[in-house]
Design a protein around this motif. Structure first.
Motif, PDB file in Angstrom:
ATOM      1  N   PHE A   5       0.822  -1.212   0.000  1.00  0.00           N
ATOM      2  CA  PHE A   5       0.000   0.000   0.000  1.00  0.00           C
ATOM      3  C   PHE A   5       0.860   1.268   0.000  1.00  0.00           C
ATOM      4  O   PHE A   5       0.629   2.184  -0.789  1.00  0.00           O
ATOM      5  N   GLN A   6       1.863   1.325   0.878  1.00  0.00           N
ATOM      6  CA  GLN A   6       2.643   2.551   1.018  1.00  0.00           C
ATOM      7  C   GLN A   6       3.603   2.782  -0.137  1.00  0.00           C
ATOM      8  O   GLN A   6       3.807   3.925  -0.562  1.00  0.00           O
ATOM      9  N   TYR A   7       4.205   1.726  -0.652  1.00  0.00           N
ATOM     10  CA  TYR A   7       5.192   1.882  -1.723  1.00  0.00           C
ATOM     11  C   TYR A   7       4.612   1.673  -3.119  1.00  0.00           C
ATOM     12  O   TYR A   7       5.183   2.148  -4.102  1.00  0.00           O
ATOM     13  N   GLY A   8       3.501   0.950  -3.203  1.00  0.00           N
ATOM     14  CA  GLY A   8       2.895   0.714  -4.507  1.00  0.00           C
ATOM     15  C   GLY A   8       1.615   1.499  -4.716  1.00  0.00           C
ATOM     16  O   GLY A   8       1.085   1.532  -5.823  1.00  0.00           O
ATOM     17  N   GLU A   9       1.102   2.115  -3.629  1.00  0.00           N
ATOM     18  CA  GLU A   9      -0.171   2.844  -3.678  1.00  0.00           C
ATOM     19  C   GLU A   9      -1.259   1.971  -4.309  1.00  0.00           C
ATOM     20  O   GLU A   9      -2.068   2.422  -5.107  1.00  0.00           O
ATOM     21  N   GLU A  10      -1.218   0.697  -3.911  1.00  0.00           N
ATOM     22  CA  GLU A  10      -2.139  -0.307  -4.436  1.00  0.00           C
ATOM     23  C   GLU A  10      -3.328  -0.445  -3.490  1.00  0.00           C
ATOM     24  O   GLU A  10      -3.190  -0.807  -2.323  1.00  0.00           O
ATOM     25  N   ARG A  11      -4.532  -0.146  -4.010  1.00  0.00           N
ATOM     26  CA  ARG A  11      -5.741  -0.206  -3.191  1.00  0.00           C
ATOM     27  C   ARG A  11      -6.082  -1.620  -2.750  1.00  0.00           C
ATOM     28  O   ARG A  11      -6.712  -1.824  -1.709  1.00  0.00           O
ATOM     29  N   ALA A  12      -5.688  -2.598  -3.531  1.00  0.00           N
ATOM     30  CA  ALA A  12      -5.999  -3.995  -3.199  1.00  0.00           C
ATOM     31  C   ALA A  12      -4.886  -4.617  -2.356  1.00  0.00           C
ATOM     32  O   ALA A  12      -4.716  -5.845  -2.364  1.00  0.00           O
ATOM     33  N   SER A  13      -4.131  -3.818  -1.630  1.00  0.00           N
ATOM     34  CA  SER A  13      -2.948  -4.313  -0.916  1.00  0.00           C
ATOM     35  C   SER A  13      -3.277  -5.423   0.077  1.00  0.00           C
ATOM     36  O   SER A  13      -2.559  -6.418   0.170  1.00  0.00           O
ATOM     37  N   ARG A  14      -4.366  -5.275   0.828  1.00  0.00           N
ATOM     38  CA  ARG A  14      -4.692  -6.287   1.839  1.00  0.00           C
ATOM     39  C   ARG A  14      -5.096  -7.603   1.170  1.00  0.00           C
ATOM     40  O   ARG A  14      -4.725  -8.690   1.636  1.00  0.00           O
ATOM     41  N   ARG A  15      -5.849  -7.497   0.098  1.00  0.00           N
ATOM     42  CA  ARG A  15      -6.275  -8.707  -0.619  1.00  0.00           C
ATOM     43  C   ARG A  15      -5.068  -9.429  -1.228  1.00  0.00           C
ATOM     44  O   ARG A  15      -4.971 -10.656  -1.179  1.00  0.00           O
ATOM     45  N   ILE A  16      -4.134  -8.644  -1.779  1.00  0.00           N
ATOM     46  CA  ILE A  16      -2.936  -9.233  -2.386  1.00  0.00           C
ATOM     47  C   ILE A  16      -2.062  -9.878  -1.316  1.00  0.00           C
ATOM     48  O   ILE A  16      -1.564 -10.999  -1.489  1.00  0.00           O
TER      49      ILE A  16
END
Length: 334
Positions: free
Chosen positions: A150-161
């Protein structure tokens, strides 16, 4: 060299910001030497090139001969550029240039593990030491992985991934295997949009190499090492990096904001830099057609004043929490 040649981005703009070029310069991200050669050709009397990538050192013999008496290679990280330069005999620098992020040389080598386009080991290290991406995906907790993505990729699906990665352990030492796990959790976009694994791979690479913390260390080291009138030029490739550079230079140039009329500033620190570029410089149409990698590049430049360096305080630079914790555990950037 294997693969496509590395094309330095915004090269003309770097030389324009550096002009007039003279004295002692340091290229903190040497790579294939594109900026170094251009600066030496433009008049740098001496140039030190820093890189932690063994590939950069291995390639020196392919281009350094014409500059042998003016060029020095310094293996290491640019976060220690002041220490490296002083150990090489420089009391101060007249210029520092940094090209932040992964190079096309690294991406093109499947065995380095930076790309999900070709299968390779989950390495992603720019240097020889430290944890690999394979170690992170197999050993980090689900919460740690989610924070990194989330912090380095700004990926909204971070928890799912993160949850999917943990469920798939042991994850194979394969970039394609990891990309497949991620792709099942992130819907593929329209044609032309980034691959579903793009943000997660970026995040893991940044974490493995401590890239944002290293950027801050490098900016602080350049501030300490540049002589009055010396030039700092930084080229970034994504918003996380550019935000740090923008805020650092604005703060050091006295444009970072102050007290309100109700609570005026009691003490103003003399600016340690003055801006050369009023806003970020980006690539023109001709360069974009020639080198698509330049599409996200931003250049910012500033000139060192006679004022003392600021205190090594990283508050307000827009660093993710992971990096603030990392730098704090080091006792501040050195």
């Amino acid at each position: 060299m294997t693969g496509a040649p590395h094309i330095p981005v915004l090269l003309d703009e770097v030389i324009a910001a550096a002009s007039p070029v003279g004295g002692v310069w340091l290229d903190g991200t040497l790579g294939a030497g594109g900026y170094t050669r251009a600066l030496l050709d433009a008049g740098a009397q001496r140039l030190m090139g820093v890189d932690r990538d063994p590939r950069a050192e291995a390639e020196l013999g392919t281009w350094t001969q014409p500059y042998a008496d003016r060029f020095t290679f310094l293996p290491g990280t640019f976060g220690q550029l002041d220490i490296l330069a002083r150990d090489a005999g420089a009391d101060a620098l007249d210029g520092v240039v940094l090209d932040i992020g992964v190079s096309s040389m690294q991406i093109d080598e499947a065995e380095r593990g930076f790309s999900f386009q070709k299968d390779g080991p989950l390495d992603m290290r720019m240097g020889r030491n430290g944890l690999r991406a394979f170690d992170l995906v197999n050993d980090a907790t689900e919460a740690q992985l989610a924070d990194i993505i989330f912090q380095y990729g700004e990926e909204r699906a971070s928890r799912r991934i993160a949850k999917a990665i943990v469920a798939a352990r042991p994850v194979a030492d394969s970039t394609l295997a990891l990309a497949e796990i991620i792709s099942k959790e992130v819907p593929r976009g329209k044609p032309g949009q980034p691959h579903p694994a793009t943000r997660t791979f970026q995040a893991l690479r940044i974490a493995v190499n401590e890239e944002l913390a290293e950027l801050v260390r490098g900016l602080l080291a350049a501030e300490r090492m540049l002589a009055p009138g010396g030039t700092l030029i930084v080229v970034t490739f994504h918003s996380l990096e550019d935000r740090i550079v923008k805020r650092f230079l604005a703060d050091r140039a006295g444009k970072g904001g102050g007290g309100s009329r109700y609570a005026p500033v009691q003490h103003v620190t003399p600016p340690s830099f003055e801006m050369i570029t009023r806003k970020a410089v980006t690539a023109g149409r001709e360069e974009l057609e020639r080198n698509p990698r330049a599409r996200s590049a931003k250049l910012r430049a500033a000139r060192r004043t006679v004022a003392a360096p600021f205190a090594a305080d990283v508050a307000g630079l827009g660093l993710p929490g992971l990096d603030r914790t990392l730098l704090s555990s080091e006792g501040g950037s050195k």
